[in-house]
Design an enzyme around this catalytic site. Structure first.
Site, mmCIF file in Angstrom:
data_model
loop_
_atom_site.group_PDB
_atom_site.id
_atom_site.type_symbol
_atom_site.label_atom_id
_atom_site.label_comp_id
_atom_site.label_asym_id
_atom_site.label_seq_id
_atom_site.Cartn_x
_atom_site.Cartn_y
_atom_site.Cartn_z
ATOM 1 N N ASP A 107 0.854 -1.175 0.000
ATOM 2 C CA ASP A 107 0.000 0.000 0.000
ATOM 3 C C ASP A 107 0.896 1.233 0.000
ATOM 4 O O ASP A 107 2.092 1.149 0.304
ATOM 5 C CB ASP A 107 -0.950 0.010 1.199
ATOM 6 N N GLU A 172 -0.065 -0.925 5.856
ATOM 7 C CA GLU A 172 1.042 -0.378 6.651
ATOM 8 C C GLU A 172 0.929 1.133 6.814
ATOM 9 O O GLU A 172 1.142 1.672 7.904
ATOM 10 C CB GLU A 172 2.385 -0.743 6.003
ATOM 11 N N GLU A 173 0.585 1.820 5.731
ATOM 12 C CA GLU A 173 0.508 3.285 5.792
ATOM 13 C C GLU A 173 -0.672 3.762 6.640
ATOM 14 O O GLU A 173 -0.741 4.929 7.015
ATOM 15 C CB GLU A 173 0.404 3.870 4.379
#
Length: 493
Positions: A107, A172-173
């Site tokens: 991502d 993750e972001e």
């Protein structure tokens, strides 16, 4: 394997990677084209598409791929969105080989050309040897480089020197929602035979010299809220006769850190670990160009004038940054209003031996003390909505020794051993949950611009990074087998 046969094998692998770099860049272009922004709800389907693309690529290599459903999550506005699945992949089960688990994410941060990009962020564009595109270095490029390295062994019909496992996520972001719970659930299954964990989701310290990262700071985020009433007031009618919340807040924020960067909260440095002689020598040997670093971030002057002071304050000492004020007027033009409630936002990057609960107590006590001296009738509230502990690994571990040899083979020099001034929650998460050796093995240079406009990875770093991963597979295999042979001999004796 003799050194000569090892060198011949490496040369064969490196020649294949050089010959197929156009194919590797074409693959990265395909991945970058997927707008897998995990922050914006309307792009969640793009993230799902990206996860499917990765799963298909791993399956093509012969890996067993499990797309683990993590359920859904609710946004602040009440909207419920599905979480992207996490890929748990596996290739190879040779009991003679070490098992290396690679973590990555596919991502990306939001990006629009009108934000200041010179090119379309979702069209990988090569300019002067640099590959520009969102995710090129964070983190699609490194994930693909790892897969490219594996693919090279398969294409050359070479035996895989290690068993591979993968944990690839798509959130993750946005905070890696659901990942830690999954790791805990799989610790006795998926991770039971894992020997080492490698993460390639950070950058070198310089533009040219490779680095291995063995630690990162934690992060404690704070809100300090000051409120005087239920509605905003006219500054002409009430200015000068009331205790204004924004003035209270500015005084509170001003009390946190001085002009030299020193945190003024009593006791905050008490538990900072002492610098060891071994660390001091490492710091002295690190190649770090202050002028280059200053140019990369676009500032005129640093708080400190020497390499050692800069690195110590980036990695070994806590720092405090003020990020913004919610509730105050911030639009263009003038609005002569006294806001009823304002919230100051700041964070402390903490280092090993600092306890989060102690830091929170110290911050609250300090702000309450400052506020009480102002004799303000306003209400003040302090909260810590996010607290992440620092991460520290043993850079003398076998994992780092193998990576150091691989760097020397590919780049012709030893790497810098660095820490990261930012926070890498996933490294500590893997280390804490699995109790395995964890290493950060970056391939992006310091000027790669992750999260920024014109994010890039150079063609050189992408291709040489692929070679680095391939060389690492060989090195960790040799060292791991040597270790077990030595242990076996000692047991017999």
């Amino acid at each position: 394997m003799s050194s000569s046969s090892s060198s011949a094998l490496e040369m064969e692998i490196f020649q294949y990677i050089d010959a197929h770099q156009s194919d590797f860049i074409k693959d990265l272009k395909e991945w970058v084209a997927v707008e897998s922004d995990s922050i914006q709800p309307h792009l969640r389907e793009e993230v799902m598409q990206m996860m499917a693309l990765v799963a298909d690529r791993l399956a093509t290599l012969g890996a067993t791929v499990n797309l683990v459903n993590l359920g859904s999550h609710e946004l602040p506005d009440g909207q419920v969105l599905p979480l992207p699945p996490v890929i748990l992949g596996e290739l190879g089960k040779d009991p003679q080989n070490p098992t290396v688990c690679f973590y990555g994410h596919v991502d990306v941060q939001p990006a629009k050309k009108e934000d200041g990009w010179d090119t379309d962020p979702y069209t990988l564009t090569e300019i002067n040897g640099n590959l520009y595109g969102r995710g090129a270095t964070d983190n699609k490029g490194p994930v693909l480089a790892w897969i490219n390295a594996m693919e090279t062994f398969r294409a050359l019909k070479l035996a895989m020197p290690v068993n591979f496992k993968f944990v690839i996520e798509g959130m993750e972001e946005a905070g890696s929602l659901g990942l830690e719970k999954l790791l805990e659930e799989e610790n006795q299954r998926f991770f039971s035979d894992v020997d080492y964990i490698v993460i390639s989701d950070n950058l070198w310290l310089s533009n040219k010299k490779p680095a291995l990262t063995y630690g990162s700071r934690g992060n404690a985020c704070f809100f300090v809220e000051v409120e005087c009433g239920s509605k905003d007031l006219h500054s002409g009618t009430f200015g000068g006769i009331i205790h204004e919340p924004l003035l209270d807040l500015i005084a509170l924020l001003d009390s946190l850190v001085d002009s030299t960067g020193h945190i003024q909260i009593p006791g905050i440095y008490d538990n900072v670990a002492a610098l060891t002689e071994e660390e001091r020598k490492l710091f002295e040997s690190i190649e770090f160009d202050l002028e280059e670093h200053r140019n990369n971030c676009g500032v005129k002057k640093f708080l400190y004038g020497t390499k050692e002071e800069i690195l110590l304050h980036l990695w070994r000492y806590p720092s405090l940054s003020i990020h913004g004020i919610e509730g105050a007027f911030h639009e263009p033009g003038i609005k002569t209003v006294i806001p009823a409630k304002v919230i100051g936002k700041f964070s402390i990057r903490q280092v090993p031996n600092m306890d989060l609960s102690v830091v929170e107590k110290q911050v609250v006590e300090h702000l309450e003390g400052v506020f009480s001296k102002r004799n303000s009738p306003n209400k003040m509230k302090v909260s810590m909505p996010l607290g992440v502990k620092p991460w520290l690994a043993d850079f003398n571990d076998l994992l780092y020794k193998a990576a150091r040899r691989a760097v020397k083979t590919v780049f012709g020099e030893d790497p810098d051993f660095t820490r990261d001034g930012s926070t890498i929650p996933v490294a500590r998460m893997f280390q804490t949950v699995t109790q395995k050796s964890v290493m950060m093995l970056p391939i992006g240079a310091a000027d790669a611009g992750e999260h920024s406009q014109n994010e890039k990875i150079s063609r050189h770093n992408y291709i040489e990074g692929t070679k680095l991963f391939a060389a690492f597979f060989l090195e960790i295999s040799k060292l791991h087998q040597n270790l077990h042979e030595t242990s076996h001999t000692e047991t017999i004796n």
